[in-house]
Enzyme design. Structure first.
Site, PDB file in Angstrom:
ATOM      1  CE1 TYR A  10     -41.457 -26.870  16.459  1.00  0.00           C
ATOM      2  CE2 TYR A  10     -40.345 -27.273  18.539  1.00  0.00           C
ATOM      3  CZ  TYR A  10     -40.838 -27.742  17.347  1.00  0.00           C
ATOM      4  OH  TYR A  10     -40.716 -29.058  17.040  1.00  0.00           O
ATOM      5  CG  ASP A  11     -41.565 -25.483  23.046  1.00  0.00           C
ATOM      6  OD1 ASP A  11     -41.260 -26.267  22.123  1.00  0.00           O
ATOM      7  OD2 ASP A  11     -40.757 -25.134  23.936  1.00  0.00           O
ATOM      8  CG  ASN A  55     -27.344 -28.425  11.971  1.00  0.00           C
ATOM      9  OD1 ASN A  55     -27.907 -27.924  11.004  1.00  0.00           O
ATOM     10  ND2 ASN A  55     -27.210 -27.789  13.113  1.00  0.00           N
ATOM     11  N   PRO A 139     -34.714 -30.186  25.624  1.00  0.00           N
ATOM     12  CG  PRO A 139     -36.761 -30.833  24.707  1.00  0.00           C
ATOM     13  CD  PRO A 139     -35.547 -30.011  24.426  1.00  0.00           C
TER      14      PRO A 139
HETATM   15  N1  UDP Z   1     -28.259 -30.571  18.355  1.00  0.00           N
HETATM   16  C1  UDP Z   1     -26.873 -30.721  18.333  1.00  0.00           C
HETATM   17  N2  UDP Z   1     -26.181 -30.178  17.296  1.00  0.00           N
HETATM   18  C2  UDP Z   1     -26.771 -29.516  16.253  1.00  0.00           C
HETATM   19  C3  UDP Z   1     -28.192 -29.371  16.279  1.00  0.00           C
HETATM   20  C4  UDP Z   1     -28.890 -29.915  17.347  1.00  0.00           C
HETATM   21  O1  UDP Z   1     -26.275 -31.344  19.237  1.00  0.00           O
HETATM   22  O2  UDP Z   1     -26.056 -29.072  15.341  1.00  0.00           O
HETATM   23  C5  UDP Z   1     -29.015 -31.199  19.473  1.00  0.00           C
HETATM   24  C6  UDP Z   1     -30.036 -30.272  20.134  1.00  0.00           C
HETATM   25  O3  UDP Z   1     -29.419 -29.542  21.170  1.00  0.00           O
HETATM   26  C7  UDP Z   1     -31.056 -31.279  20.631  1.00  0.00           C
HETATM   27  C8  UDP Z   1     -31.005 -32.414  19.617  1.00  0.00           C
HETATM   28  O4  UDP Z   1     -29.777 -32.247  18.917  1.00  0.00           O
HETATM   29  O5  UDP Z   1     -30.659 -31.793  21.896  1.00  0.00           O
HETATM   30  C9  UDP Z   1     -32.160 -32.371  18.622  1.00  0.00           C
HETATM   31  O6  UDP Z   1     -32.265 -31.066  18.087  1.00  0.00           O
HETATM   32  P1  UDP Z   1     -33.349 -30.681  16.983  1.00  0.00           P
HETATM   33  O7  UDP Z   1     -33.358 -29.200  16.873  1.00  0.00           O
HETATM   34  O8  UDP Z   1     -33.088 -31.475  15.744  1.00  0.00           O
HETATM   35  O9  UDP Z   1     -34.718 -31.223  17.574  1.00  0.00           O
HETATM   36  P2  UDP Z   1     -35.525 -30.876  18.952  1.00  0.00           P
HETATM   37  O10 UDP Z   1     -34.572 -30.260  19.932  1.00  0.00           O
HETATM   38  O11 UDP Z   1     -36.622 -29.936  18.531  1.00  0.00           O
HETATM   39  O12 UDP Z   1     -36.029 -32.192  19.452  1.00  0.00           O
END
Ligand code: UDP
Length: 178
Positions: A10-11, A55, A139
């Protein structure tokens, strides 16, 4: 960036796409516009998309536990889809030769705990927060600097997180009822 981790396709996919676009621009004078999209959400996301906003809303609507990865103190900046689309159109309307890259997103910053609490309260859910392991390479913070978009596109996001979440909750309520 980790080039071989679980998020790398992805990245690195995004990075490689930008590289190729700029090569086409230099080599073939292709008119390109490169935007960098930060955490966007809104109606019509897939319920099992796996992103945090969908979620949490789906879990809250079903009365399931809200899954917080790690301690939930990591932050994200969430942009409502309508704001993003407006910025994309403005970018497409810029003069030939303005390539970007340009950051698009909403700089308002929230921890995942704050997001979970907002969702629970908007849904009126009895869901509890449970902690799950933090995925590798997650991140700690993602926050766009949108000063270029503000000056070049005369754009700034208008929809705050509460209003955007309200629309998104209404959408998922309808979708899950069907
Ligand atoms: N996350 C979470 N619970 C979930 C899904 C994601 O706590 O059920 C956290 C995930 O670890 C991240 C943040 O929410 O720190 C955003 O995740 P997402 O995948 O939406 O976006 P990205 O990480 O690509 O910015």
């Amino acid at each position: 960036m980790n080039p071989i981790g679980i998020r790398s396709c992805y990245d690195e996919g995004k990075r490689c796409a930008e590289t190729l676009f700029f090569d086409y621009h230099r080599q073939h004078q292709l008119d390109i516009k490169v935007i960098r999209i930060f955490n966007t959400y809104g109606p019509r996301m897939h319920p099992s998309d796996g992103r945090v906003v969908s979620n949490f809303i789906v879990q809250a609507l079903r009365g399931e536990n809200i899954t917080i990865y790690g301690d939930g103190q990591q932050t994200r900046s969430f942009c409502y889809v309508d704001d993003l689309v407006e910025a994309m159109i403005r970018m497409m309307d810029t003069e030939n030769g303005f390539t970007g890259p340009i950051n698009l997103g909403n700089p308002g910053e929230f921890t995942m705990i704050e997001l979970a609490e907002k969702v629970i309260s908007l849904v009126g859910s009895k869901s509890k927060l449970v902690h799950k392991p933090l995925p590798p390479d997650d991140p700690k913070q993602r926050k766009p600097d949108i000063s270029l978009a503000q000056s070049k596109l005369d754009w700034t996001p208008k929809v705050n997180l509460d209003d955007g979440l309200r629309e998104t909750v209404a959408y998922f309520r309808q979708t899950l009822d069907k």
